[in-house]
Design an enzyme around this catalytic site. Structure first.
Site, PDB file in Angstrom:
ATOM      1  N   THR A   1       0.809  -1.217   0.000  1.00 26.28           N
ATOM      2  CA  THR A   1       0.000   0.000   0.000  1.00 26.28           C
ATOM      3  C   THR A   1       0.845   1.272   0.000  1.00 26.28           C
ATOM      4  O   THR A   1       0.477   2.265  -0.632  1.00 26.28           O
ATOM      5  CB  THR A   1      -0.936  -0.007   1.235  1.00 26.28           C
ATOM      6  OG1 THR A   1      -1.883  -1.068   1.057  1.00 26.28           O
ATOM      7  CG2 THR A   1      -1.687   1.292   1.396  1.00 26.28           C
TER       8      THR A   1
ATOM      9  N   THR B   1       1.584  -4.509   4.388  1.00 26.95           N
ATOM     10  CA  THR B   1       1.493  -4.867   5.808  1.00 26.95           C
ATOM     11  C   THR B   1       0.910  -6.260   6.051  1.00 26.95           C
ATOM     12  O   THR B   1       1.113  -6.831   7.115  1.00 26.95           O
ATOM     13  CB  THR B   1       0.622  -3.850   6.573  1.00 26.95           C
ATOM     14  OG1 THR B   1      -0.702  -3.870   6.024  1.00 26.95           O
ATOM     15  CG2 THR B   1       1.194  -2.453   6.486  1.00 26.95           C
ATOM     16  N   ASP B   2       0.183  -6.798   5.059  1.00 28.36           N
ATOM     17  CA  ASP B   2      -0.545  -8.043   5.332  1.00 28.36           C
ATOM     18  C   ASP B   2       0.371  -9.171   5.800  1.00 28.36           C
ATOM     19  O   ASP B   2       0.017  -9.926   6.707  1.00 28.36           O
ATOM     20  CB  ASP B   2      -1.335  -8.494   4.093  1.00 28.36           C
ATOM     21  CG  ASP B   2      -2.556  -7.604   3.859  1.00 28.36           C
ATOM     22  OD1 ASP B   2      -2.953  -6.888   4.795  1.00 28.36           O
ATOM     23  OD2 ASP B   2      -3.098  -7.622   2.734  1.00 28.36           O
TER      24      ASP B   2
ATOM     25  N   ASP C   1       1.502  -7.406  -4.046  1.00 28.24           N
ATOM     26  CA  ASP C   1       0.660  -7.214  -2.880  1.00 28.24           C
ATOM     27  C   ASP C   1       1.135  -8.283  -1.903  1.00 28.24           C
ATOM     28  O   ASP C   1       1.214  -9.450  -2.264  1.00 28.24           O
ATOM     29  CB  ASP C   1      -0.804  -7.445  -3.267  1.00 28.24           C
ATOM     30  CG  ASP C   1      -1.735  -7.126  -2.110  1.00 28.24           C
ATOM     31  OD1 ASP C   1      -2.587  -6.262  -2.279  1.00 28.24           O
ATOM     32  OD2 ASP C   1      -1.596  -7.761  -1.031  1.00 28.24           O
ATOM     33  N   SER C   2       1.443  -7.884  -0.688  1.00 20.04           N
ATOM     34  CA  SER C   2       2.106  -8.862   0.187  1.00 20.04           C
ATOM     35  C   SER C   2       1.200 -10.016   0.562  1.00 20.04           C
ATOM     36  O   SER C   2       1.669 -11.036   1.046  1.00 20.04           O
ATOM     37  CB  SER C   2       2.670  -8.175   1.424  1.00 20.04           C
ATOM     38  OG  SER C   2       1.705  -8.031   2.423  1.00 20.04           O
ATOM     39  N   SER C   3      -0.109  -9.883   0.337  1.00 14.64           N
ATOM     40  CA  SER C   3      -0.971 -11.026   0.636  1.00 14.64           C
ATOM     41  C   SER C   3      -0.726 -12.174  -0.349  1.00 14.64           C
ATOM     42  O   SER C   3      -1.142 -13.301  -0.103  1.00 14.64           O
ATOM     43  CB  SER C   3      -2.442 -10.610   0.630  1.00 14.64           C
ATOM     44  OG  SER C   3      -2.758  -9.991  -0.581  1.00 14.64           O
TER      45      SER C   3
HETATM   46  N1  ASP Z   1      -2.676  -5.676   0.743  1.00 13.97           N
HETATM   47  C1  ASP Z   1      -1.607  -4.782   1.087  1.00 13.97           C
HETATM   48  C2  ASP Z   1      -0.326  -5.577   1.160  1.00 13.97           C
HETATM   49  O1  ASP Z   1      -0.100  -6.222   2.138  1.00 13.97           O
HETATM   50  C3  ASP Z   1      -1.911  -4.102   2.363  1.00 13.97           C
HETATM   51  C4  ASP Z   1      -0.881  -3.145   2.856  1.00 13.97           C
HETATM   52  O2  ASP Z   1       0.113  -2.840   2.224  1.00 13.97           O
HETATM   53  O3  ASP Z   1      -1.067  -2.646   3.947  1.00 13.97           O
HETATM   54  O4  ASP Z   1       0.422  -5.566   0.219  1.00 13.97           O
END
Ligand code: ASP
Length: 217
Positions: A15, A95-96, A63-65
């Site tokens: 993000t 953050t995921d 996207d880290s997910s």
């Molecule tokens: N979906 C995003 C990720 O983890 C969420 C984030 O960056 O906070 O890549």
């Protein structure tokens, strides 16, 4: 930090680097220029306390997910390859699964004598009230601290032991916590304050990246 201190920043996606579009938030590159422009907005005294850095952007922002152990291996390999050329490392990601990355790096880079700081943000760099710039400022400053010999999460004004970290809030700027480990440091009056008794001892430069051939990457 000395005037020669030089940090390697790996930007993997997430993000913090996204931008608004008609489809909502979408991954966006050119992060080196965007970050340097944002850092220019800091007061000169704070800018002057930041180390020099080189930023490498991952060719495929993720996207880290959707991150996998192969991505964690890529990050660790890049740090291992550049280990002797930089004084510290910053990994920027979503953050995921940031806590997973920090844990994995802590095991892969066990024994590191240089700071490895993992950070991200709840909001994109260019969004109003974003936490991204503050988190990057904290991460860069932490990466220049020679007494941090471990993998650390820098987020929401706190420095947390990477291997003990978990995501706690999806929106609050203090998104992460270490329920079973004390804070390693904090951002106080625009500076990093470390708690020396809680830091890992310098274990010397004897770290070796394990053979991850079995991951197929
Ligand atoms: N979906 C995003 C990720 O983890 C969420 C984030 O960056 O906070 O890549």
């Amino acid at each position: 930090m000395t005037p020669e201190t030089h940090i390697l920043v790996l930007y993997t996606g997430g993000t913090l680097g996204m931008v608004e579009s008609e489809q909502g938030l979408v991954p966006a590159g050119d992060f080196d220029a965007r970050l340097r422009a944002a850092l220019e907005q800091l007061p000169p005294s704070r800018r002057g306390r930041l180390p020099a850095f080189t930023l490498r952007e991952f060719p495929q922002l993720i996207d880290s997910s959707s991150a996998t152990p192969a991505d964690w291996h890529t990050i660790a390999s890049q740090i291992a390859d550049a280990y002797d050329s930089f004084d510290g490392f910053v990994v920027l990601q979503g953050t995921d699964t940031l806590a997973w990355t920090a844990s994995s790096l802590a095991f892969q880079l066990k024994g590191t004598a240089r700071p490895v700081i993992v950070s991200g943000a709840q909001l994109p760099l260019e969004a109003e009230h974003s936490d991204a710039l503050g988190n990057v400022e904290l991460a860069l400053t932490a990466a220049a601290q020679p007494t941090l010999n471990e993998v650390v999460v820098a987020f929401g004004g706190q420095l947390l032991r990477g291997v003990c970290t978990r995501k706690w809030y999806t929106q609050d700027h203090r998104g992460f916590t270490t329920p079973n480990a004390p804070l390693l440091g904090e951002w106080v009056d625009d500076r990093v304050v470390l708690y020396p008794g809680r830091l890992m001892d310098d274990q010397g430069p004897a770290f070796e990246l394990p053979d991850y051939g079995r991951l197929g990457k």
